[in-house]
Design an enzyme around this catalytic site. Sequence first.
Site, PDB file in Angstrom:
ATOM      1  N   TYR A 279       1.356  -1.451   0.424  1.00  0.00           N
ATOM      2  CA  TYR A 279       0.189  -0.251  -0.106  1.00  0.00           C
ATOM      3  C   TYR A 279       1.028   1.019   0.313  1.00  0.00           C
ATOM      4  CZ  TYR A 279      -4.255  -2.310   0.747  1.00  0.00           C
ATOM      5  OH  TYR A 279      -5.429  -3.049   0.849  1.00  0.00           O
ATOM      6  N   ALA A 303       3.041  -2.474  10.396  1.00  0.00           N
ATOM      7  CA  ALA A 303       2.347  -3.235   9.685  1.00  0.00           C
ATOM      8  C   ALA A 303       3.038  -3.465   8.239  1.00  0.00           C
ATOM      9  CB  ALA A 303       0.911  -2.538   8.748  1.00  0.00           C
ATOM     10  N   GLY A 307       5.827  -5.585   4.805  1.00  0.00           N
ATOM     11  CA  GLY A 307       5.603  -5.705   3.728  1.00  0.00           C
ATOM     12  C   GLY A 307       4.196  -5.581   3.680  1.00  0.00           C
ATOM     13  N   LYS A 308       2.832  -4.683   4.500  1.00  0.00           N
ATOM     14  CA  LYS A 308       1.478  -4.734   3.672  1.00  0.00           C
ATOM     15  C   LYS A 308       1.621  -3.466   3.340  1.00  0.00           C
ATOM     16  CE  LYS A 308       0.223  -7.642   7.247  1.00  0.00           C
ATOM     17  NZ  LYS A 308      -0.723  -7.762   8.339  1.00  0.00           N
ATOM     18  N   LEU A 309       2.261  -1.962   4.191  1.00  0.00           N
ATOM     19  CA  LEU A 309       2.536  -0.395   3.409  1.00  0.00           C
ATOM     20  C   LEU A 309       4.431  -0.310   3.115  1.00  0.00           C
ATOM     21  CD1 LEU A 309       0.643  -0.526   5.154  1.00  0.00           C
ATOM     22  CD2 LEU A 309       1.192   1.629   6.310  1.00  0.00           C
TER      23      LEU A 309
END
Length: 344
Positions: A279, A303, A307-309
């Site tokens: 993201y 997050a 590695g989600k952002l």
Amino acid sequence: MTDETPRETFEHDPIGHAEARAGMTVGELADEYGSAGIGASALHEAVDVYAEMLGDDEVTNFFGLAGAMVPTGMRRIVADLIRDGHIDALVTTGANLTHDAIEAIGGKHHHGQVHEDGKTEREHDERLRDEGVDRIYNVYLPQEHFALFESHLRDEVFPPLEAECEADGAVSIQRFTEELGRANAEVNEREGVEEGAGVAAAAHEHDVPIYCPAVQDSVLGLQAWMYAQTSAFTLDALADMTTITDQAFDAEKAGAMVVGGGVPKNYTLQTMLVAPDAYDYAVQLTMDTPETGGLSGATLDEARSWGKLEKAARNASVYADATITLPLVVAAARERVESDGADR
């Protein structure tokens, strides 16, 4: 401390005193919040991030909606965001979809109270039970609306899905929510229901997928399970992973608005674990704290470690009741986006 002592982390950025005056727009009030501290400055930052998400046509916008947001009056805000092209994928709970459908077909939620004068909260709830009224904090829902909802599902929603299952096997949960939206819209128009057709109907009309990964955890899921006992209808719980992952994979940029926590928050964020990028923007509206280690309270910075952002992602979290913050953030961000569009 002397004047010569270095202050490496200090910036000359004094707190200002917000102005609140008659006739201000929501956007102007949010700008004033930027002068203040604590939660006010966090909300101002959330407006900045969300406006940038909505104003960039290259951003694919994912929206996670947990909690009792539909029965507490946030339904139209989400439906309007869908209709205006500001949500590309909605992740929500079976409970929100249940309450959305109830209003679409003529039911209503009502102002209530946590307890009566002269009675304990338990005594109050025992009386509500006897009277056939369900309580969501200070919101009431007459139980007869659930009977209406069951009839709606059995007459309008399940039969076409059952036929698809007989021909091709299980249907996805997203296909289930799509059919729910179609039926909500048709019944709403046919019966002349005063209240709008709502979230699922708007998503169906504008080809926005609704993902409901924990559909079993709701009256909607209970009804689906009961119908499946005597029919060919069945759901494929994994099928939606392909669709939402494809959306994340194909996105030039991606943004997440996460209202509340739980499964919708995690399902929205974890999608990026199997996408080439993460993201670029994220906003979180929550009341959960991070100290327990649970996902609902986890910060968006945490997050980032998963590695989600993206490392360079813009993100903001506002810790307050989302029935207060969601309308403020959405209205202020939309005001800015529409103003910028008019200036071009």
